[in-house]
Write a protein that holds these residues in place. Structure first.
Motif, short mmCIF file in Angstrom:
data_model
loop_
_atom_site.label_atom_id
_atom_site.label_comp_id
_atom_site.label_asym_id
_atom_site.label_seq_id
_atom_site.Cartn_x
_atom_site.Cartn_y
_atom_site.Cartn_z
N GLU A 1 0.82 -1.21 0.00
CA GLU A 1 0.00 0.00 0.00
C GLU A 1 0.86 1.27 0.00
N GLY A 2 0.20 2.37 -0.24
CA GLY A 2 0.82 3.67 -0.12
C GLY A 2 -0.05 4.57 0.73
N LEU A 3 0.57 5.49 1.46
CA LEU A 3 -0.16 6.44 2.27
C LEU A 3 0.36 7.84 1.93
N ASP A 4 -0.54 8.70 1.52
CA ASP A 4 -0.22 10.06 1.09
C ASP A 4 -0.48 11.01 2.25
N CYS A 5 0.60 11.47 2.88
CA CYS A 5 0.46 12.34 4.06
C CYS A 5 -0.11 13.72 3.71
N ALA A 6 0.22 14.24 2.54
CA ALA A 6 -0.24 15.58 2.16
C ALA A 6 -1.75 15.64 1.95
N GLN A 7 -2.33 14.55 1.46
CA GLN A 7 -3.76 14.54 1.12
C GLN A 7 -4.61 13.66 2.05
N ARG A 8 -3.99 13.05 3.07
CA ARG A 8 -4.69 12.15 4.00
C ARG A 8 -5.49 11.10 3.23
N ARG A 9 -4.75 10.28 2.48
CA ARG A 9 -5.39 9.22 1.71
C ARG A 9 -4.45 8.03 1.57
N TRP A 10 -5.00 6.88 1.20
CA TRP A 10 -4.22 5.66 1.04
C TRP A 10 -4.61 4.96 -0.26
N LYS A 11 -3.72 4.08 -0.72
CA LYS A 11 -3.95 3.38 -1.98
C LYS A 11 -3.43 1.95 -1.85
N LEU A 12 -4.20 1.02 -2.39
CA LEU A 12 -3.81 -0.38 -2.45
C LEU A 12 -3.15 -0.63 -3.79
N TYR A 13 -1.89 -1.13 -3.76
CA TYR A 13 -1.17 -1.44 -5.00
C TYR A 13 -1.26 -2.91 -5.38
N ALA A 14 -1.17 -3.80 -4.38
CA ALA A 14 -1.19 -5.23 -4.67
C ALA A 14 -1.55 -6.02 -3.42
N TYR B 1 -1.50 6.84 9.85
CA TYR B 1 -1.40 8.25 9.47
C TYR B 1 -1.14 9.12 10.71
N ASN B 2 -1.96 8.96 11.73
CA ASN B 2 -1.89 9.84 12.91
C ASN B 2 -0.71 9.54 13.84
N ASP B 3 -0.39 8.28 14.02
CA ASP B 3 0.58 7.89 15.05
C ASP B 3 1.98 7.65 14.52
N ASP B 4 2.10 7.22 13.28
CA ASP B 4 3.39 6.72 12.83
C ASP B 4 3.98 7.39 11.59
N PHE B 5 3.19 7.57 10.55
CA PHE B 5 3.74 7.99 9.26
C PHE B 5 3.78 9.49 9.03
N CYS B 6 2.77 10.21 9.51
CA CYS B 6 2.58 11.60 9.09
C CYS B 6 2.49 12.57 10.27
N LYS B 7 2.83 13.82 9.97
CA LYS B 7 2.66 14.91 10.92
C LYS B 7 2.53 16.20 10.11
N ASP B 8 1.50 16.98 10.39
CA ASP B 8 1.27 18.26 9.70
C ASP B 8 1.27 18.09 8.18
N PHE B 9 0.60 17.07 7.69
CA PHE B 9 0.42 16.79 6.26
C PHE B 9 1.74 16.53 5.52
N ALA B 10 2.74 16.02 6.26
CA ALA B 10 4.03 15.65 5.65
C ALA B 10 4.49 14.34 6.29
N VAL B 11 5.39 13.65 5.62
CA VAL B 11 5.97 12.43 6.19
C VAL B 11 6.73 12.82 7.45
N ASN B 12 6.52 12.06 8.52
CA ASN B 12 7.10 12.36 9.82
C ASN B 12 8.43 11.64 9.99
N GLY B 13 9.48 12.17 9.35
CA GLY B 13 10.82 11.63 9.51
C GLY B 13 11.22 10.66 8.42
#
Length: 109
Positions: A31-44, A77-89
């Motif tokens: 999957e992919g998670l888009d921090c800027a748009q708060r959305r996710w996508k299934l690739y396979a 999104y909230n706890d691990d990957f993103c912060k303020d609509f950007a990737v968190n680290g």
């Protein structure tokens, strides 16, 4: 899957999600998670019987709701990957947070 997590251009994180329910089978998806748009996508999806990835086809980006069937995405999104609509680290930073555990999803027995 730790080795699959990667920070991509455009505030996106790609990862393999392994979901297990007790002693039952695992559901594995890429999957992919888009921090800027708060959305996710299934690739396979992993096809265990054929031992190969099956492309998701025309999977569109989906909004991440705060609750419901895809609350795992909200937690990531909230706890691990993103912060303020950007990737968190970096990928390593994200992995450290994930290894601490998914805190927002209560166990349902």
């Amino acid at each position: 899957d730790r080795k699959s997590l990667a920070v991509q251009p455009g505030n996106t994180v790609r990862y393999t999600l392994v979901a297990k329910a007790g002693q039952g089978p695992s559901n594995v998806s890429y999957e992919g998670l888009d921090c800027a748009q708060r959305r996710w996508k299934l690739y396979a999806v992993w096809n265990e019987a054929e031992k190969k990835w099956t492309p998701a086809g025309s999977s569109d980006w989906q909004h991440i709701p705060e609750s419901g069937a895809t609350r795992i995405h909200s937690t990531l999104y909230n706890d691990d990957f993103c912060k303020d609509f950007a990737v968190n680290g970096s990928a390593d930073d994200i992995l450290r947070r994930v290894q601490q555990g998914l805190r927002a999803i209560p166990r349902i027995d």
